[in-house]
Motif scaffolding. Sequence first.
Motif, short mmCIF file in Angstrom:
data_model
loop_
_atom_site.label_atom_id
_atom_site.label_comp_id
_atom_site.label_asym_id
_atom_site.label_seq_id
_atom_site.Cartn_x
_atom_site.Cartn_y
_atom_site.Cartn_z
N LEU A 93 0.84 -1.20 0.00
CA LEU A 93 0.00 0.00 0.00
C LEU A 93 0.87 1.25 0.00
O LEU A 93 0.58 2.23 -0.68
N ARG A 96 2.24 1.87 -3.52
CA ARG A 96 1.18 2.43 -4.38
C ARG A 96 0.98 3.91 -4.08
O ARG A 96 0.89 4.73 -4.99
N ARG A 106 -6.96 -3.98 -14.33
CA ARG A 106 -7.00 -5.43 -14.16
C ARG A 106 -7.81 -6.08 -15.28
O ARG A 106 -9.03 -6.21 -15.17
N ARG A 135 -9.56 -0.02 -11.22
CA ARG A 135 -9.74 0.10 -9.77
C ARG A 135 -9.00 1.33 -9.25
O ARG A 135 -7.80 1.46 -9.50
N ASP A 247 -11.04 -4.37 -5.46
CA ASP A 247 -10.28 -5.50 -4.93
C ASP A 247 -11.14 -6.75 -4.98
O ASP A 247 -10.72 -7.80 -5.47
N GLU A 277 2.12 -6.29 -11.44
CA GLU A 277 2.06 -7.46 -10.56
C GLU A 277 0.89 -8.33 -10.96
O GLU A 277 -0.12 -7.83 -11.44
C1 IPM Z 1 -4.61 -6.96 -4.33
C2 IPM Z 1 -4.35 -7.52 -2.96
C3 IPM Z 1 -3.96 -6.39 -2.02
C4 IPM Z 1 -5.12 -5.40 -1.99
C5 IPM Z 1 -3.58 -6.85 -0.61
C6 IPM Z 1 -2.43 -7.84 -0.63
C7 IPM Z 1 -3.28 -5.70 0.30
O1 IPM Z 1 -5.46 -8.23 -2.51
O2 IPM Z 1 -3.68 -6.34 -4.90
O3 IPM Z 1 -5.72 -7.13 -4.83
O4 IPM Z 1 -6.07 -5.60 -1.22
O5 IPM Z 1 -5.06 -4.42 -2.73
#
Ligand code: IPM
Length: 356
Positions: A93, A96, A106, A135, A247, A277
Amino acid sequence: MNKKITVLPGDGIGPEIVAEALKVLNKIGERYAHSFTYTYVDIGGCSIDKHGVPITDEGMELCKSADSVLLGAVGGPKWDNCPPAIRPEKALLAVRKELGLFANLRPTKLFPQLSDASPLKQEIVGGGIDLLIVRELTGGVYFGERKTEQVNGELVATDLMPYSEHEIERIGRVAFETAIKRGKRLASVDKANVLDTSRLWRKTMHKLAEEYTEVEYSDILVDNTAMQLIKNPTQFDVLVTENMFGDILSDEASMLTGSIGMMPSASLGSGTLGMYEPIHGSAPDIAGMNLANPIGTILSVAMMLRYSFDMAEEADVIETAVNAVLDAGYRTQDIMQDGCTKVFCTEMGDLITERI
Ligand code: IPM
Ligand code: MG
């Protein structure tokens, strides 16, 4: 071209899948005469073990000064009881946020070769799934104030979910611009029947919709979206939503494609620096066993080439190679089907690299 990449392998299967993605990237470098240089930084649980924090200040600086960042995965049961301030996820986090990566793309694509791997019936997914979740990544409940306090003799926990207009507008613009380059349809996902943040979200999106008239815009409630993704997923082109809804919905959407191991992501800000990622976690149950599916990470590298380095042809070559390997019937265990050849993580990486 010469590009500096900060590599964050992380925990669990992270180092295994990242190694395969870098094999592919090195081959791209050879074929197109680019040089990619890698700086490795510990992140997550492995960093807590070594340095006492999920990412060091020096590591964070190496992310900021790179041309791009590649991440494997963070977390695992070993660190589940760490204090919140030093949990592995905290580093993710923080990267980011500090890199200003507010837009997380995504894509959910069902490769036709894998349509049997989808848990949904052929009549639902047979037409092909190709949707993109945009997102919001640096706002909302992930970054709002949180506390746990004693009130009237019991513990009360609060997580605030703030959103400001500029945060909504900038992710909205990314979504509209992205929709223009795809099927020109955008669904904005919210909970405007209950939440103030969603009402502001909707109002802001409506203003943008007046500007982007070539995009067919609609509002959809998040609970209905969860249902529609299973009932009729082919109706969607681009979906835009706030951090936590994104998420949850992106994990749901990934299953349409058979395995979360296939899904890449790009986290972008206002410049060209991005973090790439796979959307899956560190899968501690199969870590170190060479069983992970590296395709999500390999496709993340393709997104890096496309979005951060403006190397569309090179990105296409990677995607074509993945397709060819699937066509040839090679599968990791998570996507294994009758009549196919089961391969390990490293073999999958080699097979894709050979086709670059
Ligand atoms: C994602 C993961 C992360 C999030 C976690 C690992 C903090 O679930 O990248 O979707 O919730 O953003
Ligand atoms: Mg997630």
